[in-house]
Write a protein that holds these residues in place. Structure first.
Motif, PDB file in Angstrom:
ATOM      1  N   ALA A 233     -10.560 -12.783  -1.469  1.00  0.00           N
ATOM      2  CA  ALA A 233     -12.082 -11.924  -0.433  1.00  0.00           C
ATOM      3  C   ALA A 233     -13.112 -11.536  -1.653  1.00  0.00           C
ATOM      4  CB  ALA A 233     -12.779 -11.306   0.618  1.00  0.00           C
ATOM      5  N   ALA A 234     -12.787 -10.894  -2.007  1.00  0.00           N
ATOM      6  CA  ALA A 234     -13.890 -10.087  -3.083  1.00  0.00           C
ATOM      7  C   ALA A 234     -13.533 -10.663  -4.499  1.00  0.00           C
ATOM      8  CB  ALA A 234     -12.015  -8.321  -3.876  1.00  0.00           C
ATOM      9  N   VAL A 235     -12.893 -12.259  -4.908  1.00  0.00           N
ATOM     10  CA  VAL A 235     -12.855 -13.250  -6.165  1.00  0.00           C
ATOM     11  C   VAL A 235     -13.783 -13.755  -5.289  1.00  0.00           C
ATOM     12  CG1 VAL A 235     -11.985 -14.624  -7.328  1.00  0.00           C
ATOM     13  CG2 VAL A 235     -10.385 -12.717  -6.801  1.00  0.00           C
ATOM     14  N   ALA A 236     -13.737 -14.251  -4.228  1.00  0.00           N
ATOM     15  CA  ALA A 236     -14.690 -15.593  -3.795  1.00  0.00           C
ATOM     16  C   ALA A 236     -15.989 -15.123  -3.037  1.00  0.00           C
ATOM     17  CB  ALA A 236     -14.582 -15.703  -2.067  1.00  0.00           C
ATOM     18  N   VAL A 238     -17.567 -12.594  -5.948  1.00  0.00           N
ATOM     19  CA  VAL A 238     -18.024 -12.726  -7.141  1.00  0.00           C
ATOM     20  C   VAL A 238     -18.403 -13.373  -7.110  1.00  0.00           C
ATOM     21  CG1 VAL A 238     -17.910 -12.196  -9.242  1.00  0.00           C
ATOM     22  CG2 VAL A 238     -17.180 -10.709  -7.152  1.00  0.00           C
ATOM     23  N   GLU A 239     -17.160 -15.148  -7.455  1.00  0.00           N
ATOM     24  CA  GLU A 239     -17.420 -16.430  -7.814  1.00  0.00           C
ATOM     25  C   GLU A 239     -18.095 -16.876  -6.813  1.00  0.00           C
ATOM     26  OE1 GLU A 239     -14.999 -20.472  -6.945  1.00  0.00           O
ATOM     27  OE2 GLU A 239     -13.627 -18.645  -7.356  1.00  0.00           O
ATOM     28  N   ASP A 240     -18.748 -16.687  -5.581  1.00  0.00           N
ATOM     29  CA  ASP A 240     -20.008 -17.352  -5.294  1.00  0.00           C
ATOM     30  C   ASP A 240     -20.952 -16.581  -5.595  1.00  0.00           C
ATOM     31  OD1 ASP A 240     -17.670 -18.525  -3.229  1.00  0.00           O
ATOM     32  OD2 ASP A 240     -19.058 -17.233  -1.734  1.00  0.00           O
ATOM     33  N   ARG A 241     -21.311 -15.519  -5.954  1.00  0.00           N
ATOM     34  CA  ARG A 241     -22.867 -15.222  -6.745  1.00  0.00           C
ATOM     35  C   ARG A 241     -22.890 -15.833  -8.097  1.00  0.00           C
ATOM     36  NH1 ARG A 241     -25.182 -11.193  -5.622  1.00  0.00           N
ATOM     37  NH2 ARG A 241     -26.045  -9.615  -7.437  1.00  0.00           N
ATOM     38  N   VAL A 242     -21.647 -16.289  -8.999  1.00  0.00           N
ATOM     39  CA  VAL A 242     -21.692 -16.590  -9.967  1.00  0.00           C
ATOM     40  C   VAL A 242     -22.437 -17.991 -10.187  1.00  0.00           C
ATOM     41  CG1 VAL A 242     -20.893 -14.850 -11.519  1.00  0.00           C
ATOM     42  CG2 VAL A 242     -19.760 -16.932 -10.763  1.00  0.00           C
ATOM     43  N   THR A 255     -13.216  -4.072  -1.639  1.00  0.00           N
ATOM     44  CA  THR A 255     -11.723  -3.611  -1.259  1.00  0.00           C
ATOM     45  C   THR A 255     -11.553  -2.133  -0.912  1.00  0.00           C
ATOM     46  OG1 THR A 255     -11.862  -3.167  -3.590  1.00  0.00           O
ATOM     47  CG2 THR A 255     -11.103  -5.186  -3.296  1.00  0.00           C
ATOM     48  N   GLY A 256     -12.633  -1.263  -0.998  1.00  0.00           N
ATOM     49  CA  GLY A 256     -13.296  -0.151  -1.563  1.00  0.00           C
ATOM     50  C   GLY A 256     -12.065   0.666  -2.177  1.00  0.00           C
ATOM     51  N   LEU A 257     -12.221   1.666  -2.119  1.00  0.00           N
ATOM     52  CA  LEU A 257     -11.318   3.433  -2.840  1.00  0.00           C
ATOM     53  C   LEU A 257      -9.805   3.119  -2.029  1.00  0.00           C
ATOM     54  CD1 LEU A 257     -14.248   4.748  -3.973  1.00  0.00           C
ATOM     55  CD2 LEU A 257     -13.202   3.348  -5.432  1.00  0.00           C
ATOM     56  N   LEU A 258      -8.641   2.941  -3.256  1.00  0.00           N
ATOM     57  CA  LEU A 258      -7.566   3.557  -2.736  1.00  0.00           C
ATOM     58  C   LEU A 258      -7.526   5.031  -2.554  1.00  0.00           C
ATOM     59  CD1 LEU A 258      -4.386   2.488  -1.720  1.00  0.00           C
ATOM     60  CD2 LEU A 258      -3.692   2.693  -4.525  1.00  0.00           C
ATOM     61  N   LEU A 259      -7.304   5.496  -1.814  1.00  0.00           N
ATOM     62  CA  LEU A 259      -7.482   6.914  -1.675  1.00  0.00           C
ATOM     63  C   LEU A 259      -5.414   7.416  -2.450  1.00  0.00           C
ATOM     64  CD1 LEU A 259      -8.593   9.186  -0.473  1.00  0.00           C
ATOM     65  CD2 LEU A 259      -7.556   9.283   1.360  1.00  0.00           C
ATOM     66  N   THR A 260      -5.566   7.510  -3.025  1.00  0.00           N
ATOM     67  CA  THR A 260      -3.918   8.606  -3.746  1.00  0.00           C
ATOM     68  C   THR A 260      -4.260   9.639  -3.460  1.00  0.00           C
ATOM     69  OG1 THR A 260      -4.710   8.368  -6.148  1.00  0.00           O
ATOM     70  CG2 THR A 260      -3.775   5.985  -6.111  1.00  0.00           C
ATOM     71  N   ASP A 261      -2.291   9.974  -3.610  1.00  0.00           N
ATOM     72  CA  ASP A 261      -2.379  11.170  -3.783  1.00  0.00           C
ATOM     73  C   ASP A 261      -3.403  12.074  -4.238  1.00  0.00           C
ATOM     74  OD1 ASP A 261      -0.892  10.678  -1.876  1.00  0.00           O
ATOM     75  OD2 ASP A 261       1.541  10.116  -3.301  1.00  0.00           O
ATOM     76  N   LYS A 262      -3.908  11.838  -5.744  1.00  0.00           N
ATOM     77  CA  LYS A 262      -4.524  12.470  -6.589  1.00  0.00           C
ATOM     78  C   LYS A 262      -5.905  12.614  -5.791  1.00  0.00           C
ATOM     79  CE  LYS A 262      -2.186  11.813 -11.544  1.00  0.00           C
ATOM     80  NZ  LYS A 262      -2.761  11.783 -12.332  1.00  0.00           N
ATOM     81  N   LEU A 263      -6.002  11.091  -5.174  1.00  0.00           N
ATOM     82  CA  LEU A 263      -7.640  11.830  -4.580  1.00  0.00           C
ATOM     83  C   LEU A 263      -7.315  12.303  -3.091  1.00  0.00           C
ATOM     84  CD1 LEU A 263      -8.987   7.697  -5.655  1.00  0.00           C
ATOM     85  CD2 LEU A 263     -10.305   9.987  -6.592  1.00  0.00           C
ATOM     86  N   LYS A 264      -6.708  12.286  -2.716  1.00  0.00           N
ATOM     87  CA  LYS A 264      -6.976  13.073  -0.911  1.00  0.00           C
ATOM     88  C   LYS A 264      -6.289  14.343  -2.391  1.00  0.00           C
ATOM     89  CE  LYS A 264      -3.487  10.202   1.100  1.00  0.00           C
ATOM     90  NZ  LYS A 264      -2.091   9.280   1.391  1.00  0.00           N
ATOM     91  N   ALA A 349     -12.725 -10.950 -14.849  1.00  0.00           N
ATOM     92  CA  ALA A 349     -13.026 -10.205 -15.198  1.00  0.00           C
ATOM     93  C   ALA A 349     -11.652  -9.127 -14.765  1.00  0.00           C
ATOM     94  CB  ALA A 349     -14.362  -9.818 -14.628  1.00  0.00           C
ATOM     95  N   SER A 350     -10.827  -9.682 -13.675  1.00  0.00           N
ATOM     96  CA  SER A 350     -10.207  -8.638 -13.742  1.00  0.00           C
ATOM     97  C   SER A 350      -8.973  -8.918 -14.772  1.00  0.00           C
ATOM     98  CB  SER A 350      -9.167  -8.452 -11.801  1.00  0.00           C
ATOM     99  OG  SER A 350      -9.200 -10.257 -11.842  1.00  0.00           O
ATOM    100  N   THR A 351      -7.448  -8.557 -15.026  1.00  0.00           N
ATOM    101  CA  THR A 351      -6.936  -8.912 -16.063  1.00  0.00           C
ATOM    102  C   THR A 351      -6.098 -10.216 -15.092  1.00  0.00           C
ATOM    103  OG1 THR A 351      -4.892  -6.716 -15.138  1.00  0.00           O
ATOM    104  CG2 THR A 351      -6.047  -6.997 -16.826  1.00  0.00           C
ATOM    105  N   ILE A 352      -5.238  -9.909 -14.047  1.00  0.00           N
ATOM    106  CA  ILE A 352      -4.894 -11.076 -13.524  1.00  0.00           C
ATOM    107  C   ILE A 352      -5.761 -12.198 -13.493  1.00  0.00           C
ATOM    108  CG2 ILE A 352      -5.787 -10.370 -11.145  1.00  0.00           C
ATOM    109  CD1 ILE A 352      -2.823 -11.982 -10.618  1.00  0.00           C
ATOM    110  N   GLY A 353      -7.560 -12.275 -13.034  1.00  0.00           N
ATOM    111  CA  GLY A 353      -8.251 -12.874 -13.617  1.00  0.00           C
ATOM    112  C   GLY A 353      -8.641 -14.362 -14.235  1.00  0.00           C
ATOM    113  N   ALA A 354      -8.467 -12.721 -15.364  1.00  0.00           N
ATOM    114  CA  ALA A 354      -8.617 -13.826 -16.860  1.00  0.00           C
ATOM    115  C   ALA A 354      -7.658 -14.080 -17.907  1.00  0.00           C
ATOM    116  CB  ALA A 354      -8.255 -12.343 -17.688  1.00  0.00           C
ATOM    117  N   ASN A 355      -5.927 -14.209 -16.744  1.00  0.00           N
ATOM    118  CA  ASN A 355      -5.189 -15.308 -16.995  1.00  0.00           C
ATOM    119  C   ASN A 355      -5.652 -16.282 -17.029  1.00  0.00           C
ATOM    120  OD1 ASN A 355      -3.759 -13.267 -18.380  1.00  0.00           O
ATOM    121  ND2 ASN A 355      -2.145 -12.786 -16.432  1.00  0.00           N
TER     122      ASN A 355
END
Length: 370
Positions: A233-236, A238-242, A255-264, A349-355
């Motif tokens: 959904a996130a990739v779609a 951005v793709e729709d926009r360009v 995607t939201g922000l992942l609430l890691t232990d550090k962020l908690k 723009a992402s590393t996996i997307g770049a591949n």
């Protein structure tokens, strides 16, 4: 931004390198493109030329702050044909500095596949010399049948304009300039931005001094890694926009922000008590529309980057929407000129997307070139 011929010194005799494809940029996307050009049978120099602005392998990774380790970065995806783990030691991820590990991987990758990246070479302008494209970079001039641009965003930090910014008596800096939280000890820091880098730096700084977190939109946190559906959904989005010719948008809103232990832990410290965007900057801090003020010594703009595409300006690729209309299988191809592909722009723009985009761009570009 330049004009044709502006990047070449008049007192230097320049030889023009003729090749099929010029790859501008040697980060994740550029190296992926180089690999697939090799796989397609093109030889370095005669078949393709790779130009990179940085003094050494590593793309933007070599400039990241020292506290960014492999345990805190978003996943570094393997480049095609060689695993990242092959260049790592057995040291725990918390102790592996990303600015050292990733460049080491990229260097080994360039050597393994003999990509022969020319650096440091700064491309100043790309001009249309139908049927070829002329790439000017100081004393280096490349005449190519097609261009794969993979210049990323690191060279274009974005800081929004706010009234009173020029009057601020403290220090203003961008994520790009950040090195260590220790330099802010004893100072109050306003961190502006709602992305992944913003919360990572907010966490670090809030452990050594007082902070105020400011974002334009209310941040959304998630408790677990987002699944394939959210990723698509996130990739779609951005793709729709360009494809519509609009500037690429942020994927964090999807995607939201992942609430890691550090962020908690940061939330428990009160560091994630977010305030809405201020209306103006004062000499001593910031003021909101309701009259509330916060005194500050530092404003850290974690407000992201824009695509570094000024050297493509003479090609007049941008449309009325402010972006570039893209087409092709993975939206890497410029609709206006199929000789040009943009990697690291929009959904790639992402590393996996770049591949994935590197492979698609090479396949489509070579089809265009016949």
């Amino acid at each position: 931004m330049g004009t044709c011929g502006s990047g070449v010194r008049a007192d230097v005799l320049v030889s023009v390198i003729e090749t099929d494809v010029a790859v501008i940029g040697a980060g994740q996307a550029g190296l992926s493109a180089g690999y697939h050009l090799r796989r397609a049978g093109l030889a370095p120099d005669s078949g393709f030329v790779m130009l990179d602005h940085s003094p050494a392998p590593g793309g933007a990774w070599q400039y990241r702050w020292p506290s960014l380790t492999l345990s805190t970065v978003n996943r570094v995806h393997d480049l095609p044909g060689m695993e990242f783990a092959d260049t790592l030691t057995d040291e725990p991820a918390d102790g592996v500095i990303a600015a050292e590990a990733v460049p080491r991987y990229y260097k080994a990758y360039e050597q393994k596949f003999d990509l022969r990246v020319q650096r440091p070479v700064t491309v100043t302008v790309v001009c249309d010399r139908e049927p070829r494209l002329r790439v000017e970079a100081g004393d280096t001039v490349v005449s190519a049948r097609g261009v794969i641009n993979a210049t990323g965003t690191w060279e274009k930090p974005f800081i929004p304009n706010y009234r009173g910014a020029e009057t601020f008596l403290g220090r203003q800096l961008h994520t790009r300039d950040y090195r260590s939280a220790d330099e802010f000890a004893g100072k109050h820091v306003i961190v502006v931005g709602g992305g992944i880098s913003a919360v990572q730096l907010l966490d670090e700084i809030s452990q050594v001094t007082s902070t105020t977190w400011v974002t334009r939109r209310e941040p959304e946190f998630r408790d677990a890694d987002f699944g394939p559906d959210a990723g698509r959904a996130a990739v779609a989005m951005v793709e729709d926009r360009v494809r519509a010719g609009l500037p690429p948008g942020s994927v964090v809103s999807v995607t939201g922000l992942l609430l890691t232990d550090k962020l908690k832990a940061a939330r428990e410290r009160g560091a994630l008590d977010r305030k809405p965007m201020f209306s103006e900057i004062t000499p001593n801090g910031a003021r909101w529309s309701d009259g509330t003020t916060v005194d500050a010594d530092v404003i850290l703009w974690a407000t992201g980057f824009r695509s570094a595409l000024d050297h493509l300006a003479p090609l007049r690729l941008r449309g009325h929407g402010g972006g570039i209309v893209m087409d092709g299988r993975l939206a890497t191809r410029v609709a206006k000129d199929h000789r040009i592909h943009l990697l690291g722009y929009g959904p790639s723009a992402s590393t996996i997307g770049a591949n994935r985009a590197g492979r698609a761009a090479v396949t489509e570009l070579l089809d265009t070139l016949g």
